[in-house]
Design a protein around this motif. Structure first.
Motif, PDB file in Angstrom:
ATOM      1  N   ASN A  33       0.906  -1.173   0.001  1.00 22.66           N
ATOM      2  CA  ASN A  33       0.117  -0.173   0.140  1.00 22.66           C
ATOM      3  C   ASN A  33       0.747   1.197   0.057  1.00 22.66           C
ATOM      4  O   ASN A  33       0.243   2.281  -0.217  1.00 22.66           O
ATOM      5  N   PHE A  34       2.044   1.188   0.108  1.00 20.95           N
ATOM      6  CA  PHE A  34       3.107   2.229   0.399  1.00 20.95           C
ATOM      7  C   PHE A  34       3.255   2.800  -1.244  1.00 20.95           C
ATOM      8  O   PHE A  34       3.328   1.914  -2.217  1.00 20.95           O
ATOM      9  N   CYS A  35       3.516   3.958  -1.327  1.00 23.62           N
ATOM     10  CA  CYS A  35       3.791   4.541  -2.703  1.00 23.62           C
ATOM     11  C   CYS A  35       5.458   4.675  -2.614  1.00 23.62           C
ATOM     12  O   CYS A  35       6.076   5.742  -2.298  1.00 23.62           O
ATOM     13  N   LEU A  36       5.867   3.761  -3.198  1.00 25.57           N
ATOM     14  CA  LEU A  36       7.233   3.560  -3.234  1.00 25.57           C
ATOM     15  C   LEU A  36       8.290   4.598  -3.889  1.00 25.57           C
ATOM     16  O   LEU A  36       9.366   4.470  -3.557  1.00 25.57           O
ATOM     17  N   GLU A  45      16.511  -0.206  -1.290  1.00 24.40           N
ATOM     18  CA  GLU A  45      17.329  -1.252  -1.365  1.00 24.40           C
ATOM     19  C   GLU A  45      17.697  -1.732   0.008  1.00 24.40           C
ATOM     20  O   GLU A  45      17.630  -2.903   0.522  1.00 24.40           O
ATOM     21  N   ASP A  46      18.075  -0.670   0.841  1.00 24.14           N
ATOM     22  CA  ASP A  46      18.520  -0.904   2.357  1.00 24.14           C
ATOM     23  C   ASP A  46      17.441  -1.814   3.134  1.00 24.14           C
ATOM     24  O   ASP A  46      17.552  -2.461   3.835  1.00 24.14           O
ATOM     25  N   PHE A  47      16.283  -1.086   2.921  1.00 17.51           N
ATOM     26  CA  PHE A  47      15.105  -1.585   3.440  1.00 17.51           C
ATOM     27  C   PHE A  47      14.843  -3.136   2.964  1.00 17.51           C
ATOM     28  O   PHE A  47      14.387  -3.825   3.855  1.00 17.51           O
ATOM     29  N   SER A  48      14.749  -3.344   1.944  1.00 21.00           N
ATOM     30  CA  SER A  48      14.673  -4.595   1.688  1.00 21.00           C
ATOM     31  C   SER A  48      15.680  -5.915   2.023  1.00 21.00           C
ATOM     32  O   SER A  48      15.234  -6.823   2.537  1.00 21.00           O
ATOM     33  N   HIS A  49      16.892  -5.201   2.104  1.00 22.90           N
ATOM     34  CA  HIS A  49      17.744  -6.158   2.662  1.00 22.90           C
ATOM     35  C   HIS A  49      17.650  -6.287   4.281  1.00 22.90           C
ATOM     36  O   HIS A  49      17.914  -7.505   4.676  1.00 22.90           O
ATOM     37  N   PRO A  55      17.333  -8.523  -2.220  1.00 19.24           N
ATOM     38  CA  PRO A  55      17.688  -7.209  -2.998  1.00 19.24           C
ATOM     39  C   PRO A  55      16.206  -6.641  -3.298  1.00 19.24           C
ATOM     40  O   PRO A  55      15.253  -7.302  -3.516  1.00 19.24           O
ATOM     41  N   TYR A  56      16.111  -5.182  -3.632  1.00 20.83           N
ATOM     42  CA  TYR A  56      14.969  -4.561  -3.799  1.00 20.83           C
ATOM     43  C   TYR A  56      14.389  -5.054  -5.248  1.00 20.83           C
ATOM     44  O   TYR A  56      13.086  -5.046  -5.220  1.00 20.83           O
TER      45      TYR A  56
END
Length: 78
Positions: A33-36, A45-49, A55-56
């Motif tokens: 639901n976030f507007c990435l 990239e940091d968040f997904s790791h 990786p993002y």
């Protein structure tokens, strides 16, 4: 500048950002639901790791799959 770490922490109600990896299911549901596009690519990239240990690009691909996106994403203002 927006920060996906603090935005997600607030959205799912975690006391600490370090709790996010322990709430992968809730994070995933909210992520859809976030507007990435509002977040810097490096931060995504940091968040997904950090949360998912992938990786993002894997997150992007999953978000584009119709079988995973069973409900509508919010529209982003680009």
């Amino acid at each position: 500048m927006k920060d996906i770490f603090t935005d997600m922490q607030a959205q799912i109600g975690c006391q600490y950002i370090s709790d996010l990896p322990y709430h992968k299911s809730a994070v995933w549901l909210e992520l859809k639901n976030f507007c990435l596009s509002e977040y810097p690519k490096k931060q995504l990239e940091d968040f997904s790791h950090y949360v998912f240990d992938v990786p993002y690009t894997a997150i992007q691909e999953a978000l584009q799959r119709k079988d995973i996106m069973s409900h509508k994403r919010k529209a982003c203002a680009d």
